[in-house]
Write an enzyme that holds these catalytic residues in place. Structure first.
Site, PDB file in Angstrom:
ATOM      1  N   HIS A 202      12.530  50.429  28.703  1.00 57.99           N
ATOM      2  CA  HIS A 202      12.391  49.002  28.405  1.00 57.99           C
ATOM      3  C   HIS A 202      11.819  48.563  26.645  1.00 57.99           C
ATOM      4  CE1 HIS A 202      12.919  49.012  32.539  1.00 57.99           C
ATOM      5  NE2 HIS A 202      13.797  48.161  32.281  1.00 57.99           N
ATOM      6  N   GLU A 444      22.755  50.891  40.974  1.00 59.52           N
ATOM      7  CA  GLU A 444      21.953  51.759  39.960  1.00 59.52           C
ATOM      8  C   GLU A 444      21.196  52.766  40.837  1.00 59.52           C
ATOM      9  OE1 GLU A 444      19.249  49.163  37.926  1.00 59.52           O
ATOM     10  OE2 GLU A 444      18.674  47.824  39.599  1.00 59.52           O
ATOM     11  N   ASP A 468      19.356  53.269  35.020  1.00 57.52           N
ATOM     12  CA  ASP A 468      18.532  53.741  36.188  1.00 57.52           C
ATOM     13  C   ASP A 468      19.674  54.652  36.880  1.00 57.52           C
ATOM     14  OD1 ASP A 468      16.071  52.825  36.389  1.00 57.52           O
ATOM     15  OD2 ASP A 468      16.713  50.852  36.839  1.00 57.52           O
ATOM     16  N   CYS A 515      26.048  46.481  33.096  1.00 58.75           N
ATOM     17  CA  CYS A 515      24.911  46.104  32.184  1.00 58.75           C
ATOM     18  C   CYS A 515      24.097  47.089  31.895  1.00 58.75           C
ATOM     19  CB  CYS A 515      24.243  44.763  33.071  1.00 58.75           C
ATOM     20  SG  CYS A 515      23.544  45.427  34.541  1.00 58.75           S
TER      21      CYS A 515
HETATM   22  C1  PEP Z   1      20.102  49.278  34.221  1.00 54.31           C
HETATM   23  O1  PEP Z   1      19.217  50.007  35.149  1.00 54.31           O
HETATM   24  O2  PEP Z   1      21.064  49.990  33.844  1.00 54.31           O
HETATM   25  C2  PEP Z   1      19.561  48.020  34.147  1.00 54.31           C
HETATM   26  C3  PEP Z   1      20.333  47.039  33.600  1.00 54.31           C
HETATM   27  O3  PEP Z   1      18.458  47.509  34.468  1.00 54.31           O
HETATM   28  P1  PEP Z   1      17.053  47.607  33.884  1.00 54.31           P
HETATM   29  O4  PEP Z   1      17.429  48.740  32.515  1.00 54.31           O
HETATM   30  O5  PEP Z   1      16.218  46.530  33.637  1.00 54.31           O
HETATM   31  O6  PEP Z   1      16.553  48.754  34.544  1.00 54.31           O
HETATM   32 MG    MG Z   2      17.824  49.275  36.218  1.00 53.18          MG
END
Ligand code: PEP
Ligand code: MG
Length: 600
Positions: A202, A444, A468, A515
Site C-alpha cells: 500500500h 483475490e 493479493d 483492479c
Molecule cells: C488487490 O489485492 O489486487 C487489490 C486491488 O486490493 P488491495 O491492493 O487494496 O489489497
Molecule cells: Mg486486495
C-alpha cells in the site's frame, strides 16, 4: 554495482539497480531518511570541555522536543490516533529523566562525546525492549531507535527543517511506511528509493498515486549513498546513477524532459474512444484511495472509478468517520464522475492497513488474519454505517458496491443480509437509494477462484485483485523484499487462476474487471484482454498508457497472445515472450517511455 569513470568532483559515477515501481525520472540530491544513517564515533573529551557536551546534549533534547511538536502540529490532523500515539511515545521517552541523567553521567564519568554517550544508553534500552516477549514493549524499541536518530542528529548539528528542506531531494530509506509517505507529501520530494518494499504494497500504491518516481529493492543502498550525494533515479528502468558525470547528467535531463513530453502526448489519448484497432470496446478506469484524487482522474478524460479503496477514509481520520462524513466523500466522487460508474469497495482494513479505531492485537500473520470482509462482518454496526453511506450516495450517480477478500459463499450471504437490513431501514426513513445497486466481489484468494462458478451466481460482477491473489497463490508476502523476486504476475499458476475465474464468470454472464496492479502492467495488457478481462482499473498515472496499448491492438491478436502464454511452462518464458510481443508492437518506443520497463 557497475563503476564507471570519475567525474570532475572526483567522485566515481556508480550505477545501481532496483525495481521501478512508479514512473518518471528524478534528478536531485539524496536525502537519507533512515535510522541507520548515524555515525557516532567515540571521542575523548578534555575535562574543560565536558560541560559543552552536556549543554549540547540538553539543547538537542530541547530542540528535538520542538521538532516533534512541529511534526505533531503539521501532520497531526492527517494521521490516525494510533499514529499520533507513536509521537506521544517518542515524547515520553525523550523527556524521560532517567535516560537524560544516565547520559549526562556517562559524559561526565567516561569523558566522552554526547552523541556517543546517548547512542550507548539508548541502544541498551532498545536491546532490552527488543528482547521482550511483550509486543507492546517490542514496539517501543522501534520508538527508541527512531528517537535516538533524531537526538543524535541534533547533537551533531545535522538537523534540517522538516518542512521544505526535502524539496527536490530523492529520499533514500530502508523502507518507508504509509505514515512516512503522508509526512513526505508536504515536502515535494523529487523521488523515492528504498532498499526494501514490494511492488504492490500500500506504500507503493500511494507513491504511485502521488506520481512520484520511485524504485524499491536496491540492495544495501544505505551503505552506498549519503545525504547530499547527487543522484538520478529512473522510475522507468529501476536504474540509479550515483554521482553522475556531466555528460550523463545532461543525457538524463534530456530523458526526463522526453518523459514529460511523452506524458503530455498521452493526454491526447484522453478524448478518444476506448476501442481496439478492430473496434472492440474496452473499459479503462481508475483506482483511487482518497476522494481528492478524483480531479486527476477527470483530467485524464471521461473515465470511471473501478476501485475506490475506502479504507483510507478510515485510516486518515482521527476517529471513526461518521456516516455523514463518509457520505460526503462518496457523494463528491460519485457526482463528479457521473454518468460513469464508481465502484466503492467496503473498507479493507487489516493486513498492512492499521485501523486506528479498532483495538487490534498484533497478529503473527496479519495478511492471513483479521482483514477486510472478516473485520466488516465482525463489526456490523460500523459496517452498516458504511453501507448506509454508500447506498445513500448511490442515487446521486452510478454506484457499484464491492466486497473485499471474499473466501466463501457464507460471507456473501451474511453481507447480503446486512445490505437488506440497511435498505429496510432507509426505506422506513424515506431515504432514497438505488434498490438495484450492482454488488460484486473481489476475487483475490484461491478459494474464491475455486468457487467462482458458485460465487458468480450470487453477485453482479467480479474484480480480480492480483495484488493479493499473487501473494496467496504463490505464498509470497507482497511486502517482503527478500522474496520479491518470487512475486510475479506472470507465474503460470496465477494465469490459470485468472483464466478459470473468467470462465466461471462467462458461464454466468457477469463481467470481470481487474483492479490489481497487474492491470496497469503494460506487458500484461494484451494477455489479459485476450483472456477476457473487460475492464482495466489502474492507478491514475497509468490510465492513458493502458488505454493507448489497448487502442493499439486487435482482439483476435490478443487472444492469440493469451493462448500462447497459457501453453508456456515458466514465468520467465511467459515474460520473455510478452516482452518480444511488446517490442514488435511498439518498435519505436525507447527507454524513456514506459513500455521497456524491466522488473528484473
Ligand atoms: C488487490 O489485492 O489486487 C487489490 C486491488 O486490493 P488491495 O491492493 O487494496 O489489497
Ligand atoms: Mg486486495
Amino acid at each position: 554495482m557497475k563503476k564507471k569513470s570519475k567525474n570532475k568532483s572526483n567522485c566515481q559515477e556508480v550505477i545501481l539497480k532496483g525495481q521501478p515501481i512508479s514512473p518518471g525520472i528524478a534528478i536531485g540530491k539524496a536525502f537519507i531518511l533512515d535510522e541507520d544513517y548515524i555515525e557516532t564515533p567515540k571521542e575523548r573529551i578534555p575535562v574543560h570541555k565536558i560541560q559543552d557536551q552536556i549543554d549540547k546534549f540538553k539543547q538537542a533534547i530541547h530542540d528535538t522536543t520542538h521538532d516533534l511538536q512541529t511534526i505533531i502540529d503539521q501532520v497531526g490532523m492527517r494521521v490516525s490516533a494510533h499514529k499520533r500515539e507513536i509521537f506521544d511515545a517518542h515524547m515520553m521517552i525523550l523527556e524521560d529523566s532517567q535516560i537524560i541523567d544516565q547520559t549526562i553521567s556517562e559524559i561526565k564519568n567516561k569523558q566522552i562525546n554526547a552523541d556517543y554517550a546517548y547512542f550507548n544508553i539508548m541502544r541498551n534500552y532498545q536491546r532490552a525492549l527488543s528482547a521482550s516477549s511483550d509486543s507492546y514493549l517490542k514496539e517501543r524499541a522501534t520508538d527508541i531507535r527512531d528517537l535516538k536518530r533524531r537526538v543524535i542528529r541534533r547533537i551533531q548539528g545535522i538537523h534540517r527543517e522538516q518542512t521544505g528542506n526535502l524539496k527536490d531531494t530523492i529520499v533514500i530509506s530502508h523502507e518507508l511506511n504509509l505514515f512516512d509517505i503522508y509526512a513526505l507529501t508536504n515536502n515535494k520530494v523529487a523521488g523515492i528509493v528504498m532498499q526494501g518494499g514490494g511492488r504492490t504494497t500500500h506504500t507503493t500504491i500511494i507513491i504511485r498515486a502521488l506520481e512520484l518516481p520511485a524504485i524499491i529493492g536496491v540492495p544495501r543502498i544505505l551503505q552506498k549513498i549519503k545525504t547530499d550525494d547527487m543522484l538520478v533515479a529512473n522510475g522507468l528502468t529501476g536504474e540509479i546513477i550515483l554521482n553522475p558525470e556531466q555528460k550523463t547528467l545532461k543525457k538524463c535531463i534530456k530523458k526526463r524532459n522526453n518523459f514529460k513530453k511523452y506524458e503530455q502526448q498521452y493526454l491526447r489519448v484522453a478524448g478518444v474512444p476506448s476501442v481496439t484497432l478492430d473496434k472492440n470496446k474496452f473499459v479503462v478506469s481508475a483506482n483511487i484511495e482518497l476522494s481528492d484524487e478524483v480531479d486527476s482522474v477527470i483530467a485524464h478524460g471521461e473515465l470511471g472509478i473501478g476501485l475506490f479503496r475506502t479504507e483510507y477514509i478510515f485510516m486518515s481520520e482521527d476517529k471513526l468517520p461518521t456516516e455523514e462524513e463518509q457520505y460526503e466523500k462518496y457523494m463528491t466522487v460519485v457526482k463528479k464522475i457521473y454518468p460513469l460508474p464508481v465502484t466503492i469497495r467496503t473498507f479493507d482494513l487489516g493486513g498492512d492497513k492499521i485501523a486506528p479505531f479498532v483495538e487490534t492485537e498484533s497478529e503473527k500473520n496479519p495478511f492471513l488474519g483479521w482483514r477486510a470482509i472478516r473485520m466488516c462482518l465482525d463489526m456490523p454496526d460500523i459496517f452498516k454505517k458504511q453501507l448506509r453511506a454508500i447506498l445513500r450516495a448511490s442515487v446521486l450517480g452510478n454506484v457499484k458496491l464491492m466486497l473485499p477478500l471474499i473466501t466463501s459463499i457464507e460471507e456473501i450471504y451474511a453481507t447480503k443480509l446486512l445490505i437488506e437490513e440497511v435498505k429496510t431501514e432507509l426505506k422506513s426513513q424515506n431515504i432514497d437509494f438505488d434498490p438495484h445497486i450492482p454488488t460484486g466481489i473481489m476475487i483475490e484468494v484461491p478459494s474464491a477462484v475455486m468457487l467462482a462458478d458458485r460465487l458468480a451466481k450470487e453477485v453482479d460482477f467480479f474484480s480480480i485483485g492480483t495484488n493479493d491473489l499473487v501473494q496467496y497463490v504463490l505464498a509470497v508476502d507482497r511486502g517482503n523484499a527478500r522474496v520479491a523476486n518470487l512475486y510475479n504476475f506472470f507465474h503460470p499458476a496465477v494465469l490459470r487462476m485468472i483464466k478459470s475465474t473468467l470462465k466461471a464468470a462467462k458461464k454466468q454472464n457477469i463481467p470481470v474487471s481487474m483492479c490489481g496492479e497487474m492491470a496497469g502492467e503494460p506487458l500484461a495488457v494484451p494477455l489479459l484482454f485476450g483472456l477476457g478481462i473487460s475492464e482495466f482499473s489502474v492507478s491514475p498515472v497509468m490510465l492513458l498508457k493502458i488505454k493507448q496499448i489497448l487502442r493499439s491492438i486487435k482482439f483476435f491478436e490478443a487472444e492469440k497472445i493469451s493462448r500462447h502464454c497459457m501453453r508456456l511452462h515458466t514465468t520467465d518464458e511467459i515474460e520473455r515472450y510478452l516482452r518480444g510481443v511488446m517490442d514488435k508492437m511498439f518498435p519505436r518506443m525507447d527507454e524513456d517511455n514506459f513500455f521497456k520497463r524491466s522488473y528484473k
